[in-house]
Design an enzyme around this catalytic site. Structure first.
Site, PDB file in Angstrom:
ATOM      1  N   GLU A 301       0.873  -0.984  -0.112  1.00 15.96           N
ATOM      2  CA  GLU A 301      -0.061   0.485   0.137  1.00 15.96           C
ATOM      3  C   GLU A 301       0.816   1.008  -0.015  1.00 15.96           C
ATOM      4  OE1 GLU A 301      -3.114   0.019  -0.241  1.00 15.96           O
ATOM      5  OE2 GLU A 301      -2.909  -1.649  -0.840  1.00 15.96           O
ATOM      6  N   TRP A 304       1.969   1.948  -3.052  1.00 14.16           N
ATOM      7  CA  TRP A 304       1.163   3.167  -4.280  1.00 14.16           C
ATOM      8  C   TRP A 304       1.341   4.238  -3.905  1.00 14.16           C
ATOM      9  CZ3 TRP A 304      -2.112   1.320  -8.026  1.00 14.16           C
ATOM     10  CH2 TRP A 304      -2.365   0.348  -8.572  1.00 14.16           C
ATOM     11  N   TRP A 332     -19.847  14.266 -19.014  1.00 17.17           N
ATOM     12  CA  TRP A 332     -20.070  14.181 -17.995  1.00 17.17           C
ATOM     13  C   TRP A 332     -21.450  14.523 -18.169  1.00 17.17           C
ATOM     14  CZ3 TRP A 332     -17.339  10.639 -15.426  1.00 17.17           C
ATOM     15  CH2 TRP A 332     -16.337   9.917 -16.282  1.00 17.17           C
ATOM     16  N   ASN A 367     -10.213   4.608   2.679  1.00 21.96           N
ATOM     17  CA  ASN A 367      -9.818   4.122   1.345  1.00 21.96           C
ATOM     18  C   ASN A 367     -10.640   3.494   1.031  1.00 21.96           C
ATOM     19  OD1 ASN A 367      -7.826   3.792  -0.898  1.00 21.96           O
ATOM     20  ND2 ASN A 367      -8.512   1.610  -0.886  1.00 21.96           N
ATOM     21  N   TRP A 385     -14.845  13.387 -13.251  1.00 19.85           N
ATOM     22  CA  TRP A 385     -13.783  13.331 -12.057  1.00 19.85           C
ATOM     23  C   TRP A 385     -12.827  14.228 -11.120  1.00 19.85           C
ATOM     24  CZ3 TRP A 385      -8.356  13.825 -12.551  1.00 19.85           C
ATOM     25  CH2 TRP A 385      -7.739  14.225 -13.375  1.00 19.85           C
ATOM     26  N   TRP A 408      -8.358   9.393  -8.238  1.00 19.50           N
ATOM     27  CA  TRP A 408      -9.467   9.006  -8.877  1.00 19.50           C
ATOM     28  C   TRP A 408      -9.321   8.762 -10.134  1.00 19.50           C
ATOM     29  CZ3 TRP A 408     -14.231  11.341  -8.274  1.00 19.50           C
ATOM     30  CH2 TRP A 408     -14.575  11.874  -6.730  1.00 19.50           C
TER      31      TRP A 408
HETATM   32  C1  LIG Z   1     -10.373   8.728  -4.859  1.00 16.45           C
HETATM   33  C2  LIG Z   1      -9.801   8.913  -3.791  1.00 16.45           C
HETATM   34  C3  LIG Z   1      -7.952   9.875  -3.680  1.00 16.45           C
HETATM   35  C4  LIG Z   1      -7.405   9.496  -2.740  1.00 16.45           C
HETATM   36  N1  LIG Z   1      -6.965  10.912  -2.927  1.00 16.45           N
HETATM   37  C5  LIG Z   1      -6.119  10.534  -1.937  1.00 16.45           C
HETATM   38  C6  LIG Z   1      -4.833  11.733  -1.658  1.00 16.45           C
HETATM   39  O1  LIG Z   1      -4.462  12.969  -2.139  1.00 16.45           O
HETATM   40  N2  LIG Z   1      -3.738  11.716  -1.017  1.00 16.45           N
HETATM   41  C7  LIG Z   1      -3.682   9.981   0.131  1.00 16.45           C
HETATM   42  O2  LIG Z   1      -2.331  10.010   0.411  1.00 16.45           O
HETATM   43  N3  LIG Z   1      -4.191   9.841  -1.109  1.00 16.45           N
HETATM   44  C8  LIG Z   1      -4.961   9.166  -0.829  1.00 16.45           C
HETATM   45  N4  LIG Z   1      -5.600   8.595  -1.302  1.00 16.45           N
HETATM   46  C9  LIG Z   1      -5.143   6.954  -1.893  1.00 16.45           C
HETATM   47  C10 LIG Z   1      -5.919   6.053   0.043  1.00 16.45           C
HETATM   48  O3  LIG Z   1      -7.256   6.571   0.181  1.00 16.45           O
HETATM   49  C11 LIG Z   1      -5.131   7.338   1.322  1.00 16.45           C
HETATM   50  O4  LIG Z   1      -3.873   7.384   1.206  1.00 16.45           O
HETATM   51  C12 LIG Z   1      -5.769   6.221   2.748  1.00 16.45           C
HETATM   52  O5  LIG Z   1      -6.711   5.751   3.291  1.00 16.45           O
HETATM   53  C13 LIG Z   1      -4.431   6.720   3.436  1.00 16.45           C
HETATM   54  O6  LIG Z   1      -5.243   5.556   5.346  1.00 16.45           O
HETATM   55  P1  LIG Z   1      -4.742   5.042   5.726  1.00 16.45           P
HETATM   56  O7  LIG Z   1      -3.335   6.162   6.306  1.00 16.45           O
HETATM   57  O8  LIG Z   1      -4.851   4.901   7.067  1.00 16.45           O
HETATM   58  O9  LIG Z   1      -3.264   4.148   4.966  1.00 16.45           O
HETATM   59  P2  LIG Z   1      -2.887   2.754   5.306  1.00 16.45           P
HETATM   60  O10 LIG Z   1      -3.590   1.408   4.701  1.00 16.45           O
HETATM   61  O11 LIG Z   1      -2.206   2.673   6.371  1.00 16.45           O
HETATM   62  O12 LIG Z   1      -2.005   3.070   3.806  1.00 16.45           O
HETATM   63  C14 LIG Z   1      -0.442   3.041   4.293  1.00 16.45           C
HETATM   64  C15 LIG Z   1      -0.500   4.368   3.553  1.00 16.45           C
HETATM   65  O13 LIG Z   1       0.108   4.009   1.656  1.00 16.45           O
HETATM   66  C16 LIG Z   1      -0.683   5.125   1.093  1.00 16.45           C
HETATM   67  N5  LIG Z   1      -1.437   4.647   0.161  1.00 16.45           N
HETATM   68  C17 LIG Z   1      -2.707   4.003   0.542  1.00 16.45           C
HETATM   69  N6  LIG Z   1      -3.305   3.243  -0.078  1.00 16.45           N
HETATM   70  C18 LIG Z   1      -2.990   4.232  -1.249  1.00 16.45           C
HETATM   71  C19 LIG Z   1      -3.328   4.461  -2.524  1.00 16.45           C
HETATM   72  N7  LIG Z   1      -4.284   4.607  -3.063  1.00 16.45           N
HETATM   73  N8  LIG Z   1      -2.700   5.081  -3.153  1.00 16.45           N
HETATM   74  C20 LIG Z   1      -1.990   5.930  -2.990  1.00 16.45           C
HETATM   75  N9  LIG Z   1      -0.538   5.724  -1.468  1.00 16.45           N
HETATM   76  C21 LIG Z   1      -1.518   5.261  -0.850  1.00 16.45           C
HETATM   77  C22 LIG Z   1      -0.835   6.062   2.347  1.00 16.45           C
HETATM   78  O14 LIG Z   1       0.150   7.253   2.478  1.00 16.45           O
HETATM   79  C23 LIG Z   1      -1.249   5.719   3.508  1.00 16.45           C
HETATM   80  O15 LIG Z   1      -0.852   6.519   4.336  1.00 16.45           O
HETATM   81  C24 LIG Z   1      -7.039   8.563  -2.425  1.00 16.45           C
HETATM   82  C25 LIG Z   1      -7.525   7.335  -2.209  1.00 16.45           C
HETATM   83  C26 LIG Z   1      -9.256   7.550  -3.332  1.00 16.45           C
HETATM   84  C27 LIG Z   1      -9.663   6.201  -3.825  1.00 16.45           C
END
Ligand SMILES: Cc1cc2nc3c(=O)[nH]c(=O)nc-3n(C[C@H](O)[C@H](O)[C@H](O)COP(=O)(O)OP(=O)(O)OC[C@H]3O[C@@H](n4cnc5c(N)ncnc54)[C@H](O)[C@@H]3O)c2cc1C
Length: 496
Positions: A301, A304, A332, A367, A385, A408
């Site tokens: 994760e 990502w 759209w 997420n 989007w 997005w």
């Molecule tokens: C539509 C949409 C918009 C998003 N916008 C952002 C945003 O602006 N900034 C942002 O940091 N994340 C974004 N995310 C990704 C993700 O939702 C968040 O990083 C995550 O929810 C953070 O929660 P956590 O720290 O508990 O994640 P954990 O599950 O604990 O993951 C650890 C770290 O991994 C990274 N990570 C995890 N999933 C993703 C992912 N899909 N994409 C990129 N990094 C990820 C984050 O830095 C996160 O803190 C977006 C996801 C979606 C679906």
């Protein structure tokens, strides 16, 4: 030699060496900060600088929630730096012109920073490096914000990866990222240059906190920005939350993820610190039951985040352009009433509304729920989007240009390695699967708190006597109808 001249003295104080400037940006921390460590190791006095350039960080205005977090993050950094000897100088203005001027006014020997990778940031940094070097001052940058810099993970033919699993395999084969650097115990301060008085306005004057109205009460209740709080969050997660992560990370009703995204966004903690702490917790003794499966899922994760950075690095136009250009012709909808219902969490679909209200109140959303609300907007409501991305940019405390845009586009089906557009999330089925007892929905949509679990995710199916007692909007779109409309629009695209 005339008698009036003072005798030459070996005890004359040597002139103060020229300072080195550390320019903080999205790396608001002392530990694992290579630019700061380099400055301290140089033996020169150090000037710590932050330049608030409102238009720069996002190549557009900073969002409200990010501004709120930045205010707290700067205050915490200032306090942390002051504890080890040097405070933080804060200036405001166009970094491209201001930074070279501050360097000249300080008579600095060197300026250092940690690299950023967004298109606008890179452009500014390249210009500043050139200007500073031309003035005869050294400028050095370091890797600190990602696990692997975008140009280091490449296909065999040297191209950027377009598929996450392949990117991750290649990144994983590079081994663990470098171990993090310790925080310096002392940062020798340089006196503030007199000429810095004018552009150095102080944190208060940046006006980052909302005042009238002060809408940040929910954010204050949910978060404490800063390096110390980030380290605590990280420690709590690896000790208590990592076990079970692989299975529970999709459950918004459980505290199953790290919530480190805003800390990573502002660099209160580095991805290398997160990586090594998680690895140590599992392979050492602190992880309390977390195993390799949880660890690998968590690391991937984190991957990502790097992947999103590398996508934008390879194709800066993705900030606003569809990766799959056939989506340029997507019809759209532009419907202000539906958009407002989505933004305010009043769509009539409890999981969507819970997510949007969690976002509004706390600046963060789980997420899985981000995926559900994004799918709902781009498919059931057939809205661009970019409209959703803009709302997230304004309301998320972790709003990050690369992650936001990449995710997005991924959900909308128009991005790199995206989920296909025809995979339309059903918000009721998603809610039943990932919030099985309705606890998440009940928390964020309190008017539904008393509904039985059997119908809490679809209130229109409740017994009319129960439903009649609940003031909650009817669905703004029929799920089947919205899905059919989206698929018809998508099928109309050439190349779809
Ligand atoms: C539509 C949409 C918009 C998003 N916008 C952002 C945003 O602006 N900034 C942002 O940091 N994340 C974004 N995310 C990704 C993700 O939702 C968040 O990083 C995550 O929810 C953070 O929660 P956590 O720290 O508990 O994640 P954990 O599950 O604990 O993951 C650890 C770290 O991994 C990274 N990570 C995890 N999933 C993703 C992912 N899909 N994409 C990129 N990094 C990820 C984050 O830095 C996160 O803190 C977006 C996801 C979606 C679906």
């Amino acid at each position: 030699m005339p008698r009036s001249s003072p005798p030459p003295s070996s005890a004359e104080p040597s002139p103060t060496p020229a300072p080195v400037i550390v320019w903080f940006r999205d790396d608001l921390r002392l530990a694992d900060n290579p630019a700061l460590s380099h400055a301290v190791a140089s033996g020169r006095p150090v000037l710590c600088l932050f330049v608030h350039d409102p238009q720069q960080a996002f190549a557009r205005a900073l969002g409200g929630a990010v501004r709120w977090w930045l205010d707290g993050g700067l205050r915490a950094l200032h306090a942390d730096l002051a504890r080890v000897g040097a405070g933080l100088h804060v200036a405001c203005g166009d970094a491209a012109t201001l930074v070279p001027r501050l360097v000249a006014q300080a008579g600095a020997a060197e300026i250092v920073w940690n690299r950023r990778y967004d298109p606008a940031g890179r452009e500014t940094d390249t210009a500043i490096k050139a200007a500073v070097k031309e003035a005869g001052v050294a400028a050095h940058s370091f890797a600190a914000g990602v696990l692997h810099e975008p140009w280091t993970v490449r296909t065999r033919t040297g191209d950027a990866f377009r598929v996450y699993t392949a990117w991750w395999r290649a990144a994983r084969a590079m081994g663990d990222p470098l171990p993090p650097l310790p925080a310096p115990a002392h940062v020798p301060p340089a006196a503030r240059p007199a000429a810095w008085a004018e552009p150095c306005v102080g944190i208060d004057a940046l006006g980052l906190r909302p005042v009238a109205p002060d809408w940040a009460g929910g954010l204050r209740a949910a978060w404490r920005p800063g390096e110390e709080a980030a380290r605590e969050r990280l420690r709590d997660f690896v000790v208590g939350g990592l076990a079970g992560y692989a299975d529970a990370r999709d459950r918004p009703d459980l505290p199953a993820t790290s919530r480190l995204s805003p800390d990573l966004r502002f660099g209160h903690v580095s991805p290398r610190q997160v990586w090594h702490e998680a690895v140590m917790a599992v392979r050492g003794t602190a992880g309390q039951g977390a195993g390799e499966k949880d660890l690998e899922k968590f690391l991937s994760e984190l991957g990502w985040r790097d992947f999103a950075v590398s996508l934008l690095y390879a194709q800066p136009e993705l900030v606003s352009a569809n990766f799959r250009t056939e989506f340029d012709a997507m019809p759209w909808r532009d419907d202000a009433r539906d958009l407002r219902a989505w933004q305010q969490g009043r769509t009539g679909y409890p999981i969507v509304d819970a997510g949007m209200r969690q976002l509004w109140q706390t600046g963060w959303m789980h997420n899985r729920v981000r995926m559900i609300v994004a799918s709902f907007l781009t498919k059931h409501l057939l809205m661009d989007w970019r409209v959703g991305e803009a709302w997230f940019r304004d309301t998320l405390v972790d709003a990050d240009i690369a992650s936001n845009v990449a995710n997005w586009q991924w959900v909308a089906g128009c991005g790199v390695d995206a989920a296909p557009y025809f995979r339309v999330f059903n918000p009721v089925l998603q809610a039943q699967k990932f919030d099985p007892d309705g606890a998440y929905v009940r928390r964020w949509v309190p008017e539904l708190a008393r509904l039985p679990t059997s119908c809490v995710h679809a209130p229109w199916t409740c017994d009319p006597a129960i439903r009649g007692r609940v003031a909650y909007p009817a669905p703004i779109v029929d799920l089947q109808g919205g899905r059919a409309r989206a698929l018809a629009a998508w099928k109309g695209l050439s190349g779809a």
